[in-house]
Motif scaffolding. Structure first.
Motif, mmCIF file in Angstrom:
data_model
loop_
_atom_site.group_PDB
_atom_site.id
_atom_site.type_symbol
_atom_site.label_atom_id
_atom_site.label_comp_id
_atom_site.label_asym_id
_atom_site.label_seq_id
_atom_site.Cartn_x
_atom_site.Cartn_y
_atom_site.Cartn_z
ATOM 1 N N THR A 1 0.570 -1.180 0.058
ATOM 2 C CA THR A 1 0.377 0.073 -0.284
ATOM 3 C C THR A 1 1.562 1.474 -0.087
ATOM 4 N N GLY A 2 2.474 0.387 -0.182
ATOM 5 C CA GLY A 2 2.991 1.912 -0.215
ATOM 6 C C GLY A 2 3.537 2.674 0.791
ATOM 7 N N ALA A 3 3.188 1.937 2.023
ATOM 8 C CA ALA A 3 3.545 3.081 3.194
ATOM 9 C C ALA A 3 3.835 2.149 4.335
ATOM 10 N N VAL B 1 21.934 5.344 15.553
ATOM 11 C CA VAL B 1 21.110 6.441 15.700
ATOM 12 C C VAL B 1 19.593 6.002 14.529
ATOM 13 N N VAL B 2 18.783 5.855 15.464
ATOM 14 C CA VAL B 2 17.363 5.455 14.125
ATOM 15 C C VAL B 2 16.395 7.189 13.876
ATOM 16 N N LEU B 3 15.792 7.086 13.070
ATOM 17 C CA LEU B 3 15.336 8.648 12.714
ATOM 18 C C LEU B 3 13.924 8.129 12.156
ATOM 19 N N VAL B 4 13.008 8.330 13.008
ATOM 20 C CA VAL B 4 11.332 7.672 12.394
ATOM 21 C C VAL B 4 10.636 9.103 12.569
ATOM 22 N N PRO B 5 9.689 9.260 11.666
ATOM 23 C CA PRO B 5 9.023 10.703 11.125
ATOM 24 C C PRO B 5 7.710 10.565 12.610
ATOM 25 N N VAL B 6 6.934 11.318 12.954
ATOM 26 C CA VAL B 6 6.098 11.189 14.547
ATOM 27 C C VAL B 6 4.795 12.542 14.018
ATOM 28 N N GLY B 7 3.840 11.961 13.608
ATOM 29 C CA GLY B 7 2.616 12.549 13.421
ATOM 30 C C GLY B 7 1.664 12.088 14.786
ATOM 31 N N GLY B 8 1.202 10.768 14.559
ATOM 32 C CA GLY B 8 0.637 10.227 15.916
ATOM 33 C C GLY B 8 1.148 9.955 16.950
ATOM 34 N N ARG C 1 16.858 6.713 -6.084
ATOM 35 C CA ARG C 1 15.368 5.834 -6.663
ATOM 36 C C ARG C 1 14.480 6.077 -5.515
ATOM 37 N N ILE C 2 14.554 6.508 -4.554
ATOM 38 C CA ILE C 2 13.023 6.413 -4.100
ATOM 39 C C ILE C 2 12.156 7.784 -4.179
ATOM 40 N N VAL C 3 10.602 7.625 -4.796
ATOM 41 C CA VAL C 3 10.557 7.807 -4.380
ATOM 42 C C VAL C 3 8.770 7.774 -3.277
ATOM 43 N N ALA C 4 9.208 9.334 -2.274
ATOM 44 C CA ALA C 4 8.804 9.319 -1.067
ATOM 45 C C ALA C 4 7.873 10.836 -0.631
ATOM 46 N N GLU C 5 7.009 10.564 -0.603
ATOM 47 C CA GLU C 5 5.437 11.486 -0.064
ATOM 48 C C GLU C 5 6.930 12.447 1.476
ATOM 49 N N PRO C 6 6.487 13.777 1.327
ATOM 50 C CA PRO C 6 6.534 14.312 2.581
ATOM 51 C C PRO C 6 7.005 13.895 3.443
ATOM 52 N N SER C 7 5.690 13.181 4.134
ATOM 53 C CA SER C 7 5.960 12.651 5.081
ATOM 54 C C SER C 7 7.169 11.325 5.314
ATOM 55 N N GLY C 8 7.289 10.827 4.421
ATOM 56 C CA GLY C 8 8.542 10.298 3.909
ATOM 57 C C GLY C 8 9.783 10.490 4.360
ATOM 58 N N ALA C 9 9.667 11.451 4.217
ATOM 59 C CA ALA C 9 11.245 12.400 3.922
ATOM 60 C C ALA C 9 11.402 12.859 4.866
ATOM 61 N N ALA D 1 17.375 6.108 8.398
ATOM 62 C CA ALA D 1 16.472 6.691 7.965
ATOM 63 C C ALA D 1 14.790 6.139 7.825
ATOM 64 N N VAL D 2 13.955 6.188 8.263
ATOM 65 C CA VAL D 2 12.579 5.215 8.149
ATOM 66 C C VAL D 2 11.807 6.425 7.236
ATOM 67 N N VAL D 3 12.254 5.828 5.499
ATOM 68 C CA VAL D 3 11.323 6.563 4.479
ATOM 69 C C VAL D 3 9.810 5.575 5.043
ATOM 70 N N SER D 4 9.110 6.413 5.441
ATOM 71 C CA SER D 4 7.917 5.341 6.055
ATOM 72 C C SER D 4 6.659 5.785 4.864
ATOM 73 N N GLY D 5 6.696 6.239 3.588
ATOM 74 C CA GLY D 5 5.697 6.415 2.871
ATOM 75 C C GLY D 5 6.169 7.307 1.040
ATOM 76 N N GLY D 6 5.886 6.189 0.390
ATOM 77 C CA GLY D 6 5.626 6.469 -1.097
ATOM 78 C C GLY D 6 4.690 6.897 -1.404
ATOM 79 N N ASN D 7 3.284 8.069 -1.400
ATOM 80 C CA ASN D 7 1.750 7.642 -1.867
ATOM 81 C C ASN D 7 1.719 9.576 -2.423
ATOM 82 N N VAL D 8 3.041 9.777 -2.783
ATOM 83 C CA VAL D 8 3.178 11.782 -3.012
ATOM 84 C C VAL D 8 2.343 11.805 -4.359
ATOM 85 N N ASP D 9 1.515 12.971 -4.161
ATOM 86 C CA ASP D 9 0.756 13.849 -5.590
ATOM 87 C C ASP D 9 1.751 13.433 -6.661
ATOM 88 N N PRO D 10 1.288 13.226 -7.503
ATOM 89 C CA PRO D 10 2.258 13.517 -8.934
ATOM 90 C C PRO D 10 2.779 15.078 -9.033
#
Length: 311
Positions: free
Chosen positions: A45-47, A164-171, A266-274, A292-301
């Motif tokens: 599902t891309g994330a 070090v492990v870097l992880v995006p934080v939202g919820g 060569r990885i497509v990442a959405e902003p949150s994933g970057a 660095a965890v690239v959490s998702g790639g569902n980016v608006d084209p």
């Protein structure tokens, strides 16, 4: 509040085995051998959200179906998992959610209800009560957190010497799970959360020692739509116990990281994933071997086109 343990994460790993992709750690030779990427954009599902969503359904086995609130990635993951278990899925999504994510949720069979951003949680709860569905929130759930923590298990196995492990934080579900697993298995590894400066409720909450909620009109200023959500009491408790801190990044740094991922990895990442890589590239993280965890790639084209056009 009872926190999850590494045993909960291990149980989740067994449930999701064969469904969730065990993503590799990709070395980045363009960074002198100190950086690895964990590309969760490779999930079906891309994330990364599929880990928590599938674990929750596998643990709970809801018969009438499920409902959630999501801007897209958790909604897609829950729809995918619900389809695998043969149950209905309803996703309450903010009207401003990227069309690419809304369309993907519908393609996976979800019924998507669009509401104002500040109504999503209440609307999902109402649907659950009216239809008798099981509510599986995107992060405020033990099984969801445990599922996301399987990323930490994989990092511990594949790069035990990580500093070090870097992880995006939202919820906070992803950071809660990963930090829980790594603190138990590799206590010498420091797990840091990363969030946009325009949606820095986690950084403020940890600094002040109490849960701080930012209004939607503030956090929705960032392009990183997947991390606009506030922490919950549950995730805040996990982060206070296990996370090594939170750093923030600017919108320009997020765009620069997206560009670097596309051109150099060569990885497509959405902003949150970057956002995790953004902190590293901006020199805001400690030295050492870093994941660095690239959490998702569902980016608006259209957004991706704008980013790639940066000289």
């Amino acid at each position: 509040m009872e926190l999850i343990t590494v045993d909960d994460v291990r149980a989740a790993a067994e449930r999701v085995r064969g469904v969730v992709v065990r993503t590799p750690l990709l070395p980045c030779p363009w960074d002198e051998g100190e950086l690895w990427l964990k590309p969760e954009s490779l999930q079906p599902t891309g994330a990364f959200k599929l880990r928590g969503a599938y674990n929750a359904l596998a643990a709970l086995r809801p018969e009438k179906g499920v409902v959630t609130h999501s801007s897209g990635n958790h909604g897609q993951a829950l729809a995918y998992a619900a389809r695998a278990f043969g149950v209905p899925c309803v996703v309450v999504s903010p009207r401003v959610a990227p069309a690419v994510k809304v369309d993907a949720m519908r393609r996976l069979g979800a019924e998507v209800l669009l509401v104002d951003s500040d109504e999503r949680m209440e609307s999902a709860q109402a649907v659950a009560e009216e239809r008798g569905l099981t509510l599986i929130p995107p992060f405020d759930h033990r099984e969801v957190i445990a599922g996301q923590g399987t990323i930490g298990l994989e990092i511990a196995e594949d790069l035990p010497e990580a500093d070090v492990v870097l992880v995006p934080v939202g919820g906070g579900g992803l950071a809660s799970g990963v930090a829980t697993a790594l603190k138990a298995l590799r206590p010498g590894t420091r797990v840091l959360g990363v969030e946009p400066a325009l949606a820095a409720d986690a950084a403020e909450s940890l600094e002040k020692g109490e849960l701080i909620r930012w209004p939607a009109e503030m956090s929705y200023r960032t392009i990183a739509d997947g991390v606009r959500t506030n922490l919950s009491e549950r995730t805040f408790a996990h982060l206070r116990a296990h996370l090594g801190g939170v750093v923030t990044v600017t919108e320009e740094e997020i765009r620069a990281a997206m560009l670097t991922l596309a051109r150099s990895a060569r990885i497509v990442a959405e902003p949150s994933g970057a956002v995790a890589l953004a902190a590293y590239l901006a020199g805001k993280t400690p030295p050492g071997r870093t994941v660095a965890v690239v959490s998702g790639g569902n980016v608006d084209p259209r957004l991706l086109s704008e980013v790639l056009a940066i000289s």
